[in-house]
Design a protein around this motif. Structure first.
Motif, PDB file in Angstrom:
ATOM      1  N   ALA A  42       9.435  63.630  77.770  1.00  0.00           N
ATOM      2  CA  ALA A  42       9.655  64.170  79.122  1.00  0.00           C
ATOM      3  C   ALA A  42      10.543  65.415  79.065  1.00  0.00           C
ATOM      4  O   ALA A  42      10.329  66.370  79.822  1.00  0.00           O
ATOM      5  N   VAL A  43      11.522  65.414  78.159  1.00  0.00           N
ATOM      6  CA  VAL A  43      12.367  66.599  77.974  1.00  0.00           C
ATOM      7  C   VAL A  43      11.500  67.774  77.531  1.00  0.00           C
ATOM      8  O   VAL A  43      11.667  68.898  78.023  1.00  0.00           O
ATOM      9  N   GLN A  44      10.569  67.528  76.627  1.00  0.00           N
ATOM     10  CA  GLN A  44       9.684  68.595  76.152  1.00  0.00           C
ATOM     11  C   GLN A  44       8.929  69.228  77.324  1.00  0.00           C
ATOM     12  O   GLN A  44       8.882  70.454  77.460  1.00  0.00           O
ATOM     13  N   LEU A  45       8.369  68.407  78.189  1.00  0.00           N
ATOM     14  CA  LEU A  45       7.602  68.923  79.324  1.00  0.00           C
ATOM     15  C   LEU A  45       8.512  69.613  80.339  1.00  0.00           C
ATOM     16  O   LEU A  45       8.221  70.722  80.802  1.00  0.00           O
ATOM     17  N   ALA A  46       9.639  68.979  80.673  1.00  0.00           N
ATOM     18  CA  ALA A  46      10.554  69.561  81.656  1.00  0.00           C
ATOM     19  C   ALA A  46      11.122  70.890  81.164  1.00  0.00           C
ATOM     20  O   ALA A  46      11.216  71.857  81.928  1.00  0.00           O
ATOM     21  N   MET A  47      11.484  70.964  79.891  1.00  0.00           N
ATOM     22  CA  MET A  47      12.018  72.215  79.360  1.00  0.00           C
ATOM     23  C   MET A  47      10.938  73.290  79.336  1.00  0.00           C
ATOM     24  O   MET A  47      11.216  74.466  79.611  1.00  0.00           O
ATOM     25  N   SER A  48       9.710  72.909  79.009  1.00  0.00           N
ATOM     26  CA  SER A  48       8.618  73.878  79.045  1.00  0.00           C
ATOM     27  C   SER A  48       8.521  74.517  80.424  1.00  0.00           C
ATOM     28  O   SER A  48       8.386  75.741  80.551  1.00  0.00           O
ATOM     29  N   GLU A  49       8.605  73.711  81.456  1.00  0.00           N
ATOM     30  CA  GLU A  49       8.500  74.222  82.827  1.00  0.00           C
ATOM     31  C   GLU A  49       9.713  75.064  83.212  1.00  0.00           C
ATOM     32  O   GLU A  49       9.571  76.160  83.750  1.00  0.00           O
ATOM     33  N   ALA A  50      10.918  74.552  82.944  1.00  0.00           N
ATOM     34  CA  ALA A  50      12.132  75.276  83.344  1.00  0.00           C
ATOM     35  C   ALA A  50      12.263  76.604  82.592  1.00  0.00           C
ATOM     36  O   ALA A  50      12.598  77.639  83.187  1.00  0.00           O
ATOM     37  N   PHE A  51      11.998  76.595  81.306  1.00  0.00           N
ATOM     38  CA  PHE A  51      12.116  77.817  80.506  1.00  0.00           C
ATOM     39  C   PHE A  51      11.037  78.824  80.917  1.00  0.00           C
ATOM     40  O   PHE A  51      11.312  80.019  81.074  1.00  0.00           O
ATOM     41  N   THR A  52       9.812  78.351  81.108  1.00  0.00           N
ATOM     42  CA  THR A  52       8.729  79.238  81.525  1.00  0.00           C
ATOM     43  C   THR A  52       9.024  79.843  82.895  1.00  0.00           C
ATOM     44  O   THR A  52       8.769  81.031  83.122  1.00  0.00           O
ATOM     45  N   ASN A  53       9.575  79.046  83.805  1.00  0.00           N
ATOM     46  CA  ASN A  53       9.945  79.592  85.116  1.00  0.00           C
ATOM     47  C   ASN A  53      10.997  80.685  84.973  1.00  0.00           C
ATOM     48  O   ASN A  53      10.933  81.703  85.662  1.00  0.00           O
ATOM     49  N   PRO A  59      12.853  88.633  85.811  1.00  0.00           N
ATOM     50  CA  PRO A  59      12.573  89.882  85.090  1.00  0.00           C
ATOM     51  C   PRO A  59      13.861  90.617  84.746  1.00  0.00           C
ATOM     52  O   PRO A  59      14.817  90.612  85.510  1.00  0.00           O
ATOM     53  N   GLY A  60      13.878  91.207  83.573  1.00  0.00           N
ATOM     54  CA  GLY A  60      15.051  91.952  83.135  1.00  0.00           C
ATOM     55  C   GLY A  60      16.114  91.106  82.460  1.00  0.00           C
ATOM     56  O   GLY A  60      17.086  91.636  81.928  1.00  0.00           O
ATOM     57  N   THR A  61      15.953  89.783  82.465  1.00  0.00           N
ATOM     58  CA  THR A  61      16.904  88.909  81.784  1.00  0.00           C
ATOM     59  C   THR A  61      16.701  89.052  80.282  1.00  0.00           C
ATOM     60  O   THR A  61      15.588  88.921  79.788  1.00  0.00           O
ATOM     61  N   LYS A  62      17.785  89.353  79.560  1.00  0.00           N
ATOM     62  CA  LYS A  62      17.682  89.533  78.108  1.00  0.00           C
ATOM     63  C   LYS A  62      17.707  88.208  77.364  1.00  0.00           C
ATOM     64  O   LYS A  62      17.065  88.050  76.323  1.00  0.00           O
ATOM     65  N   THR A  63      18.493  87.255  77.873  1.00  0.00           N
ATOM     66  CA  THR A  63      18.574  85.945  77.231  1.00  0.00           C
ATOM     67  C   THR A  63      18.485  84.845  78.287  1.00  0.00           C
ATOM     68  O   THR A  63      18.843  85.044  79.445  1.00  0.00           O
ATOM     69  N   ILE A  64      18.014  83.702  77.839  1.00  0.00           N
ATOM     70  CA  ILE A  64      18.003  82.487  78.644  1.00  0.00           C
ATOM     71  C   ILE A  64      18.875  81.496  77.905  1.00  0.00           C
ATOM     72  O   ILE A  64      18.673  81.253  76.715  1.00  0.00           O
ATOM     73  N   THR A  65      19.860  80.976  78.603  1.00  0.00           N
ATOM     74  CA  THR A  65      20.814  80.064  77.986  1.00  0.00           C
ATOM     75  C   THR A  65      20.467  78.630  78.356  1.00  0.00           C
ATOM     76  O   THR A  65      20.193  78.331  79.517  1.00  0.00           O
ATOM     77  N   ILE A  66      20.498  77.765  77.360  1.00  0.00           N
ATOM     78  CA  ILE A  66      20.271  76.336  77.602  1.00  0.00           C
ATOM     79  C   ILE A  66      21.526  75.593  77.202  1.00  0.00           C
ATOM     80  O   ILE A  66      22.092  75.823  76.130  1.00  0.00           O
ATOM     81  N   ARG A  67      21.946  74.715  78.062  1.00  0.00           N
ATOM     82  CA  ARG A  67      23.106  73.863  77.801  1.00  0.00           C
ATOM     83  C   ARG A  67      22.651  72.421  77.908  1.00  0.00           C
ATOM     84  O   ARG A  67      21.900  72.072  78.827  1.00  0.00           O
ATOM     85  N   ALA A  68      23.066  71.580  76.976  1.00  0.00           N
ATOM     86  CA  ALA A  68      22.736  70.152  76.980  1.00  0.00           C
ATOM     87  C   ALA A  68      24.025  69.351  77.036  1.00  0.00           C
ATOM     88  O   ALA A  68      24.947  69.612  76.268  1.00  0.00           O
ATOM     89  N   VAL A  69      24.061  68.403  77.947  1.00  0.00           N
ATOM     90  CA  VAL A  69      25.216  67.518  78.078  1.00  0.00           C
ATOM     91  C   VAL A  69      24.701  66.084  78.070  1.00  0.00           C
ATOM     92  O   VAL A  69      23.924  65.695  78.950  1.00  0.00           O
ATOM     93  N   GLY A  70      25.115  65.321  77.083  1.00  0.00           N
ATOM     94  CA  GLY A  70      24.719  63.925  76.994  1.00  0.00           C
ATOM     95  C   GLY A  70      25.811  63.019  77.514  1.00  0.00           C
ATOM     96  O   GLY A  70      26.998  63.307  77.384  1.00  0.00           O
ATOM     97  N   ALA A  71      25.403  61.951  78.141  1.00  0.00           N
ATOM     98  CA  ALA A  71      26.329  60.925  78.624  1.00  0.00           C
ATOM     99  C   ALA A  71      25.676  59.575  78.313  1.00  0.00           C
ATOM    100  O   ALA A  71      24.601  59.524  77.715  1.00  0.00           O
ATOM    101  N   ARG A  72      26.302  58.523  78.736  1.00  0.00           N
ATOM    102  CA  ARG A  72      25.752  57.189  78.487  1.00  0.00           C
ATOM    103  C   ARG A  72      24.384  57.062  79.159  1.00  0.00           C
ATOM    104  O   ARG A  72      24.282  57.105  80.377  1.00  0.00           O
ATOM    105  N   ARG A  73      23.352  56.954  78.343  1.00  0.00           N
ATOM    106  CA  ARG A  73      21.973  56.738  78.792  1.00  0.00           C
ATOM    107  C   ARG A  73      21.445  57.818  79.731  1.00  0.00           C
ATOM    108  O   ARG A  73      20.645  57.556  80.617  1.00  0.00           O
ATOM    109  N   GLU A  74      21.918  59.049  79.515  1.00  0.00           N
ATOM    110  CA  GLU A  74      21.388  60.175  80.280  1.00  0.00           C
ATOM    111  C   GLU A  74      21.688  61.472  79.554  1.00  0.00           C
ATOM    112  O   GLU A  74      22.639  61.558  78.781  1.00  0.00           O
ATOM    113  N   VAL A  75      20.864  62.459  79.822  1.00  0.00           N
ATOM    114  CA  VAL A  75      21.092  63.799  79.290  1.00  0.00           C
ATOM    115  C   VAL A  75      20.708  64.803  80.377  1.00  0.00           C
ATOM    116  O   VAL A  75      19.745  64.595  81.108  1.00  0.00           O
ATOM    117  N   THR A  76      21.538  65.837  80.497  1.00  0.00           N
ATOM    118  CA  THR A  76      21.282  66.904  81.464  1.00  0.00           C
ATOM    119  C   THR A  76      21.119  68.213  80.718  1.00  0.00           C
ATOM    120  O   THR A  76      21.886  68.511  79.796  1.00  0.00           O
TER     121      THR A  76
END
Length: 131
Positions: A42-53, A59-76
């Motif tokens: 599900a992360v693979q699919l969700a990231m595909s959508e968020a990154f593609t969006n 337009p004009g953005t040079k970089t896209i930053t991804i941050r991952a935060v894990g907690a007990r039985r969840e990841v954001t």
């Protein structure tokens, strides 16, 4: 947790060739947080959508930053770009046609998602998966 807590962050060049690396990096972070296989998928699919969006609507953005935060039985995951003026919005479904389905997919495969302005003037789209 959206925007708080310790996490890992990585910047990717804003290009279609970065999508695969962004997905792999995100899936690895989910697996490191103990997510079961179906959540990693599900992360693979969700990231595909968020990154593609971010690629398509920042337009004009040079970089896209991804941050991952894990907690007990969840990841954001937070996907940041420099386009504050182009805010996420759902489009009417166009069954059988490409485009316009990304936020509907986030609704379907994540536990929660949203967006917020970034301190640098851009925006951050986040999504959480729980197991």
């Amino acid at each position: 947790m959206h925007g708080t807590g310790r996490g890992e962050e990585r910047a990717f060049p804003s290009s279609a060739s970065s999508l695969s690396r962004a997905r792999t990096w995100s899936m690895d972070r989910a697996a490191d947080a103990g997510a079961p296989g179906e959540v990693v998928d599900a992360v693979q699919l969700a990231m595909s959508e968020a990154f593609t969006n971010a690629l398509r609507h920042a337009p004009g953005t040079k970089t896209i930053t991804i941050r991952a935060v894990g907690a007990r039985r969840e990841v954001t995951f937070e996907v940041g770009d420099a386009a504050a003026a182009v805010l996420p919005r759902r489009r009417a479904g166009r069954e059988g046609l490409p485009g316009g389905h990304g936020l509907h997919i986030l609704d379907a495969v994540t536990s929660a998602w949203g967006w917020r302005p970034a301190p640098d003037g851009g925006k951050v789209v986040w999504f959480t998966l729980r197991w």
